[in-house]
Design an enzyme around this catalytic site. Structure first.
Site, PDB file in Angstrom:
ATOM      1  N   ARG A  75     -38.825 -17.924  -3.218  1.00 13.87           N
ATOM      2  CA  ARG A  75     -39.858 -18.661  -2.471  1.00 13.87           C
ATOM      3  C   ARG A  75     -41.194 -17.946  -2.423  1.00 13.87           C
ATOM      4  NH1 ARG A  75     -35.606 -19.719   0.795  1.00 13.87           N
ATOM      5  NH2 ARG A  75     -34.711 -18.075  -0.433  1.00 13.87           N
ATOM      6  N   THR A  76     -41.204 -16.613  -2.377  1.00  8.82           N
ATOM      7  CA  THR A  76     -42.496 -15.932  -2.276  1.00  8.82           C
ATOM      8  C   THR A  76     -43.299 -16.097  -3.570  1.00  8.82           C
ATOM      9  OG1 THR A  76     -41.492 -14.349  -0.774  1.00  8.82           O
ATOM     10  CG2 THR A  76     -43.627 -13.746  -1.676  1.00  8.82           C
ATOM     11  N   LYS A 103     -38.945  -0.657 -20.024  1.00  7.31           N
ATOM     12  CA  LYS A 103     -39.038   0.239 -21.182  1.00  7.31           C
ATOM     13  C   LYS A 103     -39.524   1.622 -20.769  1.00  7.31           C
ATOM     14  CE  LYS A 103     -40.239  -3.663 -24.155  1.00  7.31           C
ATOM     15  NZ  LYS A 103     -41.320  -4.258 -24.937  1.00  7.31           N
ATOM     16  N   ARG A 125     -45.011  -7.533  -5.819  1.00  8.12           N
ATOM     17  CA  ARG A 125     -43.758  -7.225  -5.118  1.00  8.12           C
ATOM     18  C   ARG A 125     -43.099  -6.071  -5.856  1.00  8.12           C
ATOM     19  NH1 ARG A 125     -39.067 -11.115  -2.923  1.00  8.12           N
ATOM     20  NH2 ARG A 125     -40.680 -11.285  -1.339  1.00  8.12           N
ATOM     21  N   HIS A 153     -43.965  -6.781   4.440  1.00  5.77           N
ATOM     22  CA  HIS A 153     -44.060  -8.093   3.789  1.00  5.77           C
ATOM     23  C   HIS A 153     -45.066  -8.867   4.656  1.00  5.77           C
ATOM     24  CE1 HIS A 153     -43.162 -11.544   1.549  1.00  5.77           C
ATOM     25  NE2 HIS A 153     -41.858 -11.619   1.668  1.00  5.77           N
TER      26      HIS A 153
HETATM   27  N1  ASP Z   1     -37.216 -12.895   1.294  1.00  3.81           N
HETATM   28  C1  ASP Z   1     -37.327 -11.814   2.233  1.00  3.81           C
HETATM   29  C2  ASP Z   1     -37.791 -10.534   1.566  1.00  3.81           C
HETATM   30  O1  ASP Z   1     -38.189 -10.569   0.431  1.00  3.81           O
HETATM   31  C3  ASP Z   1     -36.106 -11.635   3.064  1.00  3.81           C
HETATM   32  C4  ASP Z   1     -34.845 -11.332   2.316  1.00  3.81           C
HETATM   33  O2  ASP Z   1     -34.851 -11.127   1.103  1.00  3.81           O
HETATM   34  O3  ASP Z   1     -33.810 -11.303   2.987  1.00  3.81           O
HETATM   35  O4  ASP Z   1     -37.770  -9.490   2.177  1.00  3.81           O
END
Ligand code: ASP
Length: 331
Positions: A75-76, A103, A125, A153
């Site tokens: 989702r992010t 690599k 990320r 986050h």
């Molecule tokens: N989506 C959130 C995170 O990236 C929470 C999770 O993964 O549980 O931290």
């Protein structure tokens, strides 16, 4: 604890105010008025996303947004991609599985590579806490942290705050219980800082093995028993067991964990009758939350959180690129 000083300027600054940050890396960098400013900015995008079949706004037209995700995401990543596209940016996704990190390339070399492509904004990320700040120091454009290790986050906390404000009106005195694997959760760390800064009473509810030692410094009160932690709560935010970050056994078994810390309808009854249920996703149904709670039509705000995610990320992308776009009042 964050300072709770008043805004140095009026709050109806949407679209014009100076936001004195080049990057969005941690909630700890933000003052309460800056958090409220971002919440206010996001409101216009909630309306725009709901209101029109044609959702395009071209303010980021001609700008390149790179989403560099060195850790899996559903989702992010999707949310940042949709947000960038709705603002008119050229959005490029770089997934870890296909990157040169596999690599043996160093993080600094990856940063230099991203920079050489003249990105105008980079969303990152990474599995290591602090890695996003390291890259941010090496590139010439704004960087947004989409999750670094256990650390932060920030856009998740901002979208959660937006969801809560829209449902509950204000944060002052609101009791928010953040429950589950607090130890391994960047969502919990960002949310504790964010909600405490906004005036909520934040509780961290976790078994002793999953409670980080620094919760009080982050603005929360620790509770080891679910029943005590849920008592009278206005908002119950559940967290996934972050098994991928666990080195060894932190819980006896998922079944036992559910019995002691799972959010069931009976447990939810300990919170306020109109308590809001939240979860950042992905959910493990039957472990930290039961389906009847997760899918409750009035109490669950879980899909609303996803909706607010797009609006909040549009606000962050817009605000952080205003300097480069020469928006008046922005340096
Ligand atoms: N989506 C959130 C995170 O990236 C929470 C999770 O993964 O549980 O931290």
């Amino acid at each position: 604890m964050l300072e709770t000083n008043a805004a140095p300027a009026p709050l109806d600054l949407t679209g014009r105010a100076l936001f004195p940050h080049r990057h969005l890396l941690s909630i700890a960098d933000l003052k309460p008025w800056e958090i409220r400013f971002l919440l206010d900015e996001a409101e216009q995008w909630v309306r725009a996303n709901r209101g029109h079949a044609r959702k395009h706004d071209d303010r980021l037209a001609g700008m390149t947004q790179i989403n560099a995700f060195f850790e899996n995401s559903t989702r992010t990543l999707l949310s940042f991609e949709i947000a960038g596209k709705r603002l008119g940016a050229d959005v490029v996704n770089m997934a870890a599985a296909t990157s040169s990190l596999k690599k043996g390339e160093t993080l600094i070399d990856t940063a230099m590579t991203l920079n050489a492509m003249y990105a105008d904004v980079i969303v990152i990320r990474h599995g290591s806490s602090g890695a996003v700040r390291l890259i941010a120091d090496k590139v010439d454009c704004p960087v947004l942290n989409a999750g670094d290790g256990w650390h932060q986050h920030p856009t998740q906390a901002l979208l959660d705050a937006l969801t809560i404000r829209r449902r509950k009106g204000s944060f002052e005195g609101l009791v928010v219980a953040i429950c589950g694997d607090v130890l391994h959760s960047r969502v919990a760390r960002s949310n504790m800082l964010c909600l405490a800064a906004l005036g909520a009473q934040v509780r961290a509810v976790a078994p002793p093995t999953l409670m980080p030692p620094e919760v009080e410094m982050l603005g929360a009160t620790p509770f080891h028993r679910m029943d005590a932690g849920l008592d009278g709560a206005d908002v119950v935010m559940m967290l996934r067991l972050q098994n991928e970050r666990m080195d060894g056994a932190f819980i006896p078994s998922p079944r036992e964990y559910h019995m002691l810390y799972g959010l069931t309808p009976e447990r939810l009854a300990l919170a306020k009758p109109d308590a809001l249920v939240m979860h950042p996703g992905p959910m493990n149904r039957g472990v930290e939350i039961s389906s009847s709670v997760a899918d409750h039509p009035e109490r669950s705000a879980i899909t609303e959180q996803v909706e607010m995610g797009v609006a909040m990320r549009m606000a962050c992308l817009d605000v952080l690129t205003r300097g480069a776009r020469g928006v008046e009042g922005w340096s």
